[in-house]
Design an enzyme around this catalytic site. Structure first.
Site, PDB file in Angstrom:
ATOM      1  CG  ASN A  32      -0.380   0.637   2.418  1.00 41.17           C
ATOM      2  OD1 ASN A  32      -0.353   1.850   2.548  1.00 41.17           O
ATOM      3  ND2 ASN A  32       0.139  -0.190   3.321  1.00 41.17           N
TER       4      ASN A  32
ATOM      5  CG  ASN B  76       3.608   6.136  10.755  1.00 45.59           C
ATOM      6  OD1 ASN B  76       4.780   5.790  10.579  1.00 45.59           O
ATOM      7  ND2 ASN B  76       2.703   6.095   9.808  1.00 45.59           N
TER       8      ASN B  76
ATOM      9  CB  CYS C 254       6.121  10.514   8.513  1.00 46.14           C
ATOM     10  SG  CYS C 254       4.601   9.917   9.218  1.00 46.14           S
TER      11      CYS C 254
ATOM     12  N   GLY D 124       2.213  -7.843  12.352  1.00 48.78           N
ATOM     13  CA  GLY D 124       2.799  -8.167  11.059  1.00 48.78           C
ATOM     14  C   GLY D 124       2.277  -9.518  10.612  1.00 48.78           C
ATOM     15  N   GLY D 125       1.219  -9.520   9.824  1.00 44.91           N
ATOM     16  CA  GLY D 125       0.717 -10.755   9.238  1.00 44.91           C
ATOM     17  C   GLY D 125      -0.137 -11.630  10.133  1.00 44.91           C
TER      18      GLY D 125
END
Lengths: 306, 281
Positions: A69, A130, A133, A246-247
């Site tokens: 994405n 986050n 960035c 993660g997954g």
């Protein structure tokens, strides 16, 4: 019946299952396919001090065992967030679900400003930074790929906030454990491990990328082994709680992260395939613990024999 | 918007890679508006993760609904393997619906290829509302994909209001749907509705604009979740792109890209930029 509650620093969650930022909007989006009150926690889509427009489409591409994405962190901005999104988050808190707001910025100051703007907001238990960035003052290199920049943005957010600050680490680094140590020293209350891995997919015949931006973040089951390894490494190197992600798409996946040192887990891409995944993970965890006579799920955290 | 298990009643190969999939599921069929869609899981959950695929609902009868799809990639190819009796995870109905016409307006329905289904749904809704003043112009490339006509063929096999068009002239009018529409002419108050490839939607929007006909289009974009969470399925807001500096400043940058799953898939044709950069089709 097993006690599923876990403690992430000062924040107590009724169970260790949360929804990851960017995969469940601001709450209502997924509520048709999932009883949100089942969640231990929920992390919102990233919020910046001003609205961001995001990238041109195509923004996603499916890849083996996962997806790429490049949304570009399209978000409504702090003001609209407080006005339009917080009422729903309040309802979730009433249902005893931990609410964390994911914070984004292009400069250290912008992170600080969001943290400050969210002061006193009772609907929120924690912030999650986050740090993937781009830092526009440093030529667009992500904050999360440099220990000094990551520590600086963490310290500035902690300074601006009245809430615990979790930091979501980028896996696109040589040594994720040292990143964890750096942000822990800067005041982080917990670490979210991991953000997406940079990847690329192309159309062979047209000889062009499938994403308008060229590349994007890889998520889904394909990245689980990487995420598990990093969860283990970070939890070994740091003393603050780790949220593993993660997954994850089953209770077994989630429990593996906990055994590798995660106090709680987040579910992301799996929400798109099955919005009810988180509730199924909670049920599966309960069964697994009950079958093994485990009284408190927190007992299994970091119990990997390695 | 429940996530539900729909039972496959029929998965019919219509030729040319076009398939018709009929499901029984009272949960989803209960309340469907024309233009709404469903997100179909193409693989059992134990297989490596595969995003769901969005499909417009073509028809609803009782607790049965159907979608039309073309075998174009990994997901749709797996769908061709679905067997009668299989239970499939389906999320829906999702998205918005077409605005119904005023009683004095003729509703013009334009559909291209696998963009025809929402026009079938709309024609059904118009009939149900007693609005018989409608005309449909539906097009495919030729005999090879005439299966796309199935919705109109089964419902209105010999109805003057339905005009079929093929690019090669093998069936009906020779040429594209806008040419077929203009061939019959635009008379009286009219409202246009369209779904199909971007190039067709652009032609419809241009024609509607020229003739002052209000127009709504249903767009296809790359979707991840269908419910507004992943924010992948965006289409550009025309007001943002074409607006002057002042107009742009009055808007939030957040509103440059509109989510097709939540704000759409139906948009007024003059509200969005009908361009996918050639990424789809």
């Amino acid at each position: 019946m097993t006690d599923l509650s876990v403690r992430i620093g000062d924040v107590v969650a009724k169970n260790p299952v949360m929804l990851a930022s960017g995969t469940a909007g601001y709450g209502p989006e997924l509520s048709g396919g999932l009883d949100m009150s089942r969640l231990g926690g929920f992390v919102t889509k990233g919020i910046a001090v001003h609205p961001w427009e995001g990238n041109a489409p195509p923004r996603i591409a499916e890849t083996p065992g996962g997806m790429l994405n490049a949304i570009g962190l399209q978000n409504v901005g702090l003001e609209a967030f407080l006005e339009d999104k917080v009422p729903y988050l309040n309802r979730m808190r009433t249902a005893d679900t931990v609410v964390a707001v994911n914070v984004i910025g292009k400069t250290v100051q912008e992170y600080h400003d969001v943290a400050k703007g969210l002061r006193g907001c009772d609907a929120i238990d924690a912030l999650e930074l986050n740090i993937s960035c781009p830092n526009i003052k440093e030529g667009g290199i992500a904050f999360g790929t440099d220990c000094v920049a990551a520590a600086e943005v963490t310290a500035a957010t902690v300074e601006g906030s009245d809430k615990p600050v979790w930091v979501k680490l980028s896996p696109n680094v040589a040594d994720i454990a040292s990143m964890g140590v750096a942000v822990e020293e800067a005041g982080a209350a917990a670490l979210s491990v991991i953000n997406t891995l940079l990847g690329m997919a192309i159309d062979l015949e047209k000889r062009r990328p499938l994403l308008s931006l060229g590349w994007g973040g890889l998520s889904g089951p394909a990245i689980k082994p990487v995420a598990l390894r990093m969860t283990w490494q970070v939890s070994q190197a740091c003393s603050i709680p780790v949220l593993g992600m993660g997954g994850i798409r089953s209770a077994k996946d989630a429990l593996e992260f906990m055994v590798c040192g995660a106090t709680a887990v987040q579910i992301g891409t799996a929400n798109f395939a099955n919005p009810n995944t988180a509730a199924e993970v909670v049920d599966g965890m309960t069964t697994w613990c009950d079958e093994r006579g485990i009284e408190r799920i927190s007992e299994i955290v970091g119990t990997l024999n390695a | 918007m429940p996530d539900s298990r729909s039972t496959v009643l029929e998965n019919r190969d219509l030729g040319g890679g076009v398939w018709l999939l009929r499901f029984r599921d009272p949960t989803i069929a209960d309340d469907v508006g024309p233009g709404q869609f469903v997100m179909i899981a193409c693989s059992p959950p134990y297989e490596p993760l595969l995003l769901r695929r969005p499909f417009s609902i073509q028809r609803v009868e009782g607790d049965v609904y159907e979608v039309l799809y073309r075998d174009v990639g990994k997901g749709t190819h797996r769908m061709t393997k679905m067997q009668v009796g299989d239970e499939v995870q389906v999320l829906g109905p999702l998205g918005n619906s077409f605005t119904m016409p005023r009683p004095d307006e003729t509703a013009v329905l334009l559909g291209g290829g696998v963009g025809i289904p929402p026009m079938v749904a709309l024609a059904d809704a118009l009939e149900a509302a007693g609005h018989t003043r409608w005309a449909a112009y539906v097009g495919v490339s030729g005999i090879v994909d005439e299966g796309c006509f199935v919705g109109f063929d089964e419902r209105w096999p010999n109805d003057d209001r339905v005009r079929r068009a093929t690019m090669d002239g093998s069936i009906g009018f020779e040429g594209h749907v806008v040419a077929a529409w203009l061939d019959r002419g635009i008379t009286g108050p009219t409202r246009a509705y369209a779904c199909g490839p971007m190039v067709m939607l652009r032609a419809v929007a241009d024609t509607a604009g020229t003739h002052d006909v209000p127009c709504e289009v249903s767009v296809e974009t790359m979707m991840g979740c269908g419910v507004g969470a992943c924010m992948s399925c965006v289409i550009e807001n025309r007001a943002y792109r074409d607006g002057d500096e002042a107009a742009r400043k009055s808007m939030s940058p957040y509103d440059r890209w509109l989510l097709a799953c939540r704000k759409g898939p139906v948009f007024p044709s003059d509200r969005i930029v009908l361009d996918d950069g050639g990424f789809l089709h």
